[in-house]
Design a protein around this motif. Structure first.
Motif, short mmCIF file in Angstrom:
data_model
loop_
_atom_site.label_atom_id
_atom_site.label_comp_id
_atom_site.label_asym_id
_atom_site.label_seq_id
_atom_site.Cartn_x
_atom_site.Cartn_y
_atom_site.Cartn_z
N ASN A 1 62.22 -5.77 -61.79
CA ASN A 1 61.15 -6.77 -61.79
C ASN A 1 60.30 -6.76 -63.05
N GLY A 2 60.53 -5.79 -63.94
CA GLY A 2 59.66 -5.67 -65.10
C GLY A 2 60.28 -6.14 -66.40
N LEU A 3 61.27 -7.02 -66.32
CA LEU A 3 61.99 -7.46 -67.51
C LEU A 3 61.33 -8.66 -68.18
N THR A 4 61.77 -8.93 -69.40
CA THR A 4 61.34 -10.16 -70.08
C THR A 4 61.80 -11.36 -69.28
N ARG A 5 63.05 -11.31 -68.82
CA ARG A 5 63.58 -12.37 -67.94
C ARG A 5 64.73 -11.79 -67.11
N LEU A 6 64.88 -12.31 -65.90
CA LEU A 6 65.96 -11.90 -65.01
C LEU A 6 66.66 -13.15 -64.49
N HIS A 7 67.92 -13.31 -64.87
CA HIS A 7 68.72 -14.44 -64.40
C HIS A 7 69.47 -14.02 -63.13
N ILE A 8 69.31 -14.78 -62.07
CA ILE A 8 70.05 -14.53 -60.83
C ILE A 8 71.16 -15.57 -60.75
N VAL A 9 72.41 -15.08 -60.74
CA VAL A 9 73.58 -15.97 -60.79
C VAL A 9 74.39 -15.85 -59.51
N LYS A 10 75.38 -16.72 -59.36
CA LYS A 10 76.09 -16.79 -58.07
C LYS A 10 77.15 -15.72 -57.89
N ASP A 11 77.80 -15.26 -59.00
CA ASP A 11 78.88 -14.27 -58.83
C ASP A 11 79.08 -13.48 -60.12
N MET A 12 80.03 -12.54 -60.07
CA MET A 12 80.29 -11.66 -61.20
C MET A 12 80.85 -12.42 -62.40
#
Length: 198
Positions: free
Chosen positions: A76-87
């Motif tokens: 949770n402490g990143l510059t940005r976190l992308h949440i994607v659908k799969d590997m």
């Protein structure tokens, strides 16, 4: 060299040397204003390198599939976190955001990611540097096995050179900063590649 993708374990491993190497790699990257791209987790070597980058005022981008967000405890402490659908989407985005790739000690996932970008380089899909951070000889057997592949004529000597390796983070970063692609795929030319991989 603006960003490097680091593949590494969601475990800290069996020796403190791995965590120490992750911190030293983070320090070298921040010193040279190189952003971290990685798998987005907050555990193991993944969490250690990302937390160190952020602590030092650097930039860290995580890419994590929704299904792994809880298992790998998304950072949770990143510059940005992308949440994607799969590997598949994860690996493609990490590659797109990165100017080079480093494999630290890790497990099956780390090896899979490493060999995918090596295969892409072999086929001419990208011309970015790839290296092992060979902490305490962690990758010695893998390096020897790639030499075996060359001796058995399944991999050319030029292809084997795509997998650089260094024991020290500072030396690895220096090689990335001075890297010049020398391998040309026999299957594809650069113009065709530029239409496939950005």
């Amino acid at each position: 060299m603006k960003s490097i993708c680091v593949y590494c374990g969601s475990s800290p491993g069996a020796t403190p040397a791995y965590a120490e190497a992750a911190r030293r790699l983070a320090q070298e990257m921040v010193k040279d204003n190189i952003a971290l791209v990685y798998g987005g987790g907050n555990v193991g070597l993944m969490g250690i390198i990302a937390s160190e980058v952020m602590k030092l005022g650097g930039e860290a981008t995580g890419v994590i599939p929704k299904a792994l967000l809880d298992k790998e405890l998304g950072h949770n402490g990143l510059t940005r976190l992308h949440i994607v659908k799969d590997m598949h989407e994860r690996k493609a985005m990490m590659a797109e955001l990165s100017d080079g790739f480093v494999a630290m000690p890790g497990g099956m996932g780390t090896l899979e990611e490493l060999f995918e970008v090596l295969t892409w380089a072999q086929l001419g899909f990208h011309y970015k540097p790839i290296a092992l951070l060979n902490v305490d000889g962690f990758y010695n057997n893998l390096i020897a096995f790639v030499d075996h592949l060359v001796s058995q004529r399944f991999v050319s000597a030029d292809q084997a050179k795509l997998m650089m390796h260094e024991a020290e983070p500072a030396k690895l970063i220096e090689r990335f900063k001075t890297f010049k692609p020398s391998y040309t795929s026999k299957w594809m030319d650069r113009e065709a590649v530029s239409n496939l991989v950005r």
